[in-house]
Design a protein around this motif. Sequence first.
Motif, PDB file in Angstrom:
ATOM      1  N   ALA A   1      18.231 -11.942  -0.291  1.00  0.00           N
ATOM      2  CA  ALA A   1      17.611 -11.241  -1.423  1.00  0.00           C
ATOM      3  C   ALA A   1      18.497 -10.069  -1.847  1.00  0.00           C
ATOM      4  O   ALA A   1      19.125  -9.424  -1.013  1.00  0.00           O
ATOM      5  N   ASP A   2      18.543  -9.821  -3.167  1.00  0.00           N
ATOM      6  CA  ASP A   2      19.268  -8.658  -3.685  1.00  0.00           C
ATOM      7  C   ASP A   2      18.400  -7.411  -3.618  1.00  0.00           C
ATOM      8  O   ASP A   2      18.903  -6.294  -3.650  1.00  0.00           O
ATOM      9  N   ALA A   3      17.086  -7.607  -3.573  1.00  0.00           N
ATOM     10  CA  ALA A   3      16.162  -6.471  -3.526  1.00  0.00           C
ATOM     11  C   ALA A   3      14.815  -6.941  -3.010  1.00  0.00           C
ATOM     12  O   ALA A   3      14.469  -8.119  -3.127  1.00  0.00           O
ATOM     13  N   ILE A   4      14.080  -6.004  -2.395  1.00  0.00           N
ATOM     14  CA  ILE A   4      12.690  -6.262  -2.063  1.00  0.00           C
ATOM     15  C   ILE A   4      11.874  -5.652  -3.206  1.00  0.00           C
ATOM     16  O   ILE A   4      12.142  -4.528  -3.631  1.00  0.00           O
ATOM     17  N   VAL A   5      10.913  -6.417  -3.712  1.00  0.00           N
ATOM     18  CA  VAL A   5      10.103  -5.936  -4.825  1.00  0.00           C
ATOM     19  C   VAL A   5       8.668  -5.738  -4.350  1.00  0.00           C
ATOM     20  O   VAL A   5       7.965  -6.703  -4.040  1.00  0.00           O
ATOM     21  N   ALA A   6       8.254  -4.472  -4.269  1.00  0.00           N
ATOM     22  CA  ALA A   6       6.945  -4.134  -3.708  1.00  0.00           C
ATOM     23  C   ALA A   6       5.970  -3.723  -4.802  1.00  0.00           C
ATOM     24  O   ALA A   6       6.336  -3.637  -5.988  1.00  0.00           O
ATOM     25  N   THR A   7       4.730  -3.476  -4.386  1.00  0.00           N
ATOM     26  CA  THR A   7       3.702  -3.073  -5.359  1.00  0.00           C
ATOM     27  C   THR A   7       3.087  -1.723  -5.003  1.00  0.00           C
ATOM     28  O   THR A   7       2.261  -1.214  -5.741  1.00  0.00           O
ATOM     29  N   CYS A   8       3.467  -1.158  -3.859  1.00  0.00           N
ATOM     30  CA  CYS A   8       2.753  -0.004  -3.325  1.00  0.00           C
ATOM     31  C   CYS A   8       3.739   1.060  -2.834  1.00  0.00           C
ATOM     32  O   CYS A   8       4.727   0.739  -2.173  1.00  0.00           O
ATOM     33  N   PRO A   9       3.494   2.324  -3.163  1.00  0.00           N
ATOM     34  CA  PRO A   9       4.424   3.380  -2.735  1.00  0.00           C
ATOM     35  C   PRO A   9       4.558   3.498  -1.214  1.00  0.00           C
ATOM     36  O   PRO A   9       5.617   3.853  -0.715  1.00  0.00           O
ATOM     37  N   PHE A  10       3.484   3.182  -0.481  1.00  0.00           N
ATOM     38  CA  PHE A  10       3.565   3.237   0.985  1.00  0.00           C
ATOM     39  C   PHE A  10       4.550   2.194   1.505  1.00  0.00           C
ATOM     40  O   PHE A  10       5.372   2.486   2.376  1.00  0.00           O
ATOM     41  N   CYS A  11       4.448   0.968   0.996  1.00  0.00           N
ATOM     42  CA  CYS A  11       5.357  -0.103   1.437  1.00  0.00           C
ATOM     43  C   CYS A  11       6.792   0.295   1.118  1.00  0.00           C
ATOM     44  O   CYS A  11       7.697   0.106   1.938  1.00  0.00           O
ATOM     45  N   ILE A  12       7.009   0.834  -0.081  1.00  0.00           N
ATOM     46  CA  ILE A  12       8.370   1.212  -0.485  1.00  0.00           C
ATOM     47  C   ILE A  12       8.920   2.243   0.493  1.00  0.00           C
ATOM     48  O   ILE A  12      10.041   2.115   0.991  1.00  0.00           O
ATOM     49  N   MET A  13       8.098   3.253   0.806  1.00  0.00           N
ATOM     50  CA  MET A  13       8.545   4.286   1.738  1.00  0.00           C
ATOM     51  C   MET A  13       8.854   3.712   3.122  1.00  0.00           C
ATOM     52  O   MET A  13       9.880   4.030   3.723  1.00  0.00           O
ATOM     53  N   GLN A  14       7.956   2.869   3.627  1.00  0.00           N
ATOM     54  CA  GLN A  14       8.172   2.306   4.969  1.00  0.00           C
ATOM     55  C   GLN A  14       9.485   1.516   5.029  1.00  0.00           C
ATOM     56  O   GLN A  14      10.218   1.605   5.998  1.00  0.00           O
ATOM     57  N   LEU A  15       9.739   0.738   3.977  1.00  0.00           N
ATOM     58  CA  LEU A  15      10.914  -0.143   4.010  1.00  0.00           C
ATOM     59  C   LEU A  15      12.209   0.599   3.679  1.00  0.00           C
ATOM     60  O   LEU A  15      13.290   0.195   4.115  1.00  0.00           O
ATOM     61  N   GLU A  16      12.113   1.672   2.914  1.00  0.00           N
ATOM     62  CA  GLU A  16      13.312   2.481   2.651  1.00  0.00           C
ATOM     63  C   GLU A  16      13.607   3.402   3.829  1.00  0.00           C
ATOM     64  O   GLU A  16      14.724   3.443   4.342  1.00  0.00           O
ATOM     65  N   VAL A  17      12.595   4.149   4.252  1.00  0.00           N
ATOM     66  CA  VAL A  17      12.791   5.079   5.367  1.00  0.00           C
ATOM     67  C   VAL A  17      13.138   4.287   6.635  1.00  0.00           C
ATOM     68  O   VAL A  17      13.959   4.722   7.438  1.00  0.00           O
ATOM     69  N   GLY A  18      12.546   3.114   6.772  1.00  0.00           N
ATOM     70  CA  GLY A  18      12.870   2.235   7.906  1.00  0.00           C
ATOM     71  C   GLY A  18      14.365   1.933   7.941  1.00  0.00           C
ATOM     72  O   GLY A  18      14.992   1.963   8.996  1.00  0.00           O
TER      73      GLY A  18
END
Lengths: 160, 296
Positions: free
Chosen positions: B226-243
């Motif tokens: 994948a070139d990017a993960i496409v999320a729908t929720c700010p929590f998911c985005i934070m978890q996957l970026e900060v992760g």
Amino acid sequence: MVETRDLLNQLLDEKKLSYCQDCGSCTGSCPMAKALPGKYNPRRLLQRVSHNLPELLKSEELWLCAWCYRCTERCPQGVQPTEIFLLTRNLASEGGMIPENPKAIMREIMRSGRSVSVPDGFDEWREGYGLPPIGATISPKAIEEQRKIFGEECLRRLEA
Amino acid sequence: MTYLLYPGCVASVRELGYEMSMRAVFKRLGIDLKQRDDFNCCMPACLVHSVDYKRGLALTSRNLAIAEEEDLPLMTLCSSCYGNLSRAKYLLDSNPALKKEVNGLLGEVGREYKGKAKVEHVVTTIYKDYGPDGVKELSANPLKGLRAAPFYGCHLFLPQRYTGFDDSEFPQKLDKLINATGAESVNYHEKTSCCIGCGSFFGKVSDEAGLKLAKNILDDAKSSSADAIVATCPFCIMQLEVGQLKLRESEGKEYEIPVIHYIDVLGLAMGLKPDELGLDLRRISVSPLLEKLGIN
């Protein structure tokens, strides 16, 4: 009066929990069980709600459910572990047993109306990105309303 | 169309890029957003309702009562707010005795939840008002060649009885909305997994569990090219970026996989500029994905 106990009993009763086939769909679906094998197991937790409640109310596991609802969605017998755990936490909370981290977040919510505190000068920063101000807290009247709804007793539980 | 914006704590304080993107796209679409300064936190069931179920429900539905006063549908940015508000609505609408008691608490502050409030989310709004066909028409700049790994986020679709947005085992709507922009939605195992970002606040234990789950998700998305993960929720985005940042530090892992919101994908397809979409605020650089798309 609809009491927490009644709501919990409704969920535990309706003959549903006794229909539990021990199939383990709940545990197999659970992200926390996947991340913390040997430490967290919703199927066992559910058994403890019925059989070993006083001990469970003191335990950390009761607060580990991450509230994703997969177990509730998948249980072939219609048991709703997620809602059962949330209600069981009410009983722990009545006994003053709320873990420190959740308590700190809730104190912030009751202080500012938000679960995340707003840093100083944040609105200027937002303005720099063309975003409207949000204020350091929600409106004072709204804070007053939320504290009144939550009530003195619950507010005290967060300070304890 | 006008929506009553429910800003949400995490979105408005920690995820300015998402809010910018949402505002830019909605402005272009001609959707008006009404704002208020008196919504309280959605009062996550895993926290506030865990202290007192009924008072928690009353606090959540205070927001629903405000939406009824405005006679406008609520639109949330966060899937957790969406799930939590939808849950309160479901529980009160299906239990008249509970609703009456909750209204007793709301009555003390001069409010009432009647049962008419409507709850939407940025993604449910796009699906309902435009749908895949509408998105296709809007996509003047189709994102050909972009491999996007959808990450649904629990509270957008679970449990089905509360939100009813999509199938609870095989949700497809985010995939369809992604494909409608000309990008290709990638199939991978972790697509509908949980990141525990909005539900676990236990300090060290939660951090460790969250990181372990983020690693599974990132490994799987990465192996699907994948070139990017496409999320729908700010929590998911934070978890996957900060992760990714944490795993870079602790294990030297270099995922470098951008995590963006669906509204960013739609914005790019509509020809909006990356800086209008707040993409320069992302914690993981989106440059590789913009380069692939030939967007400067």
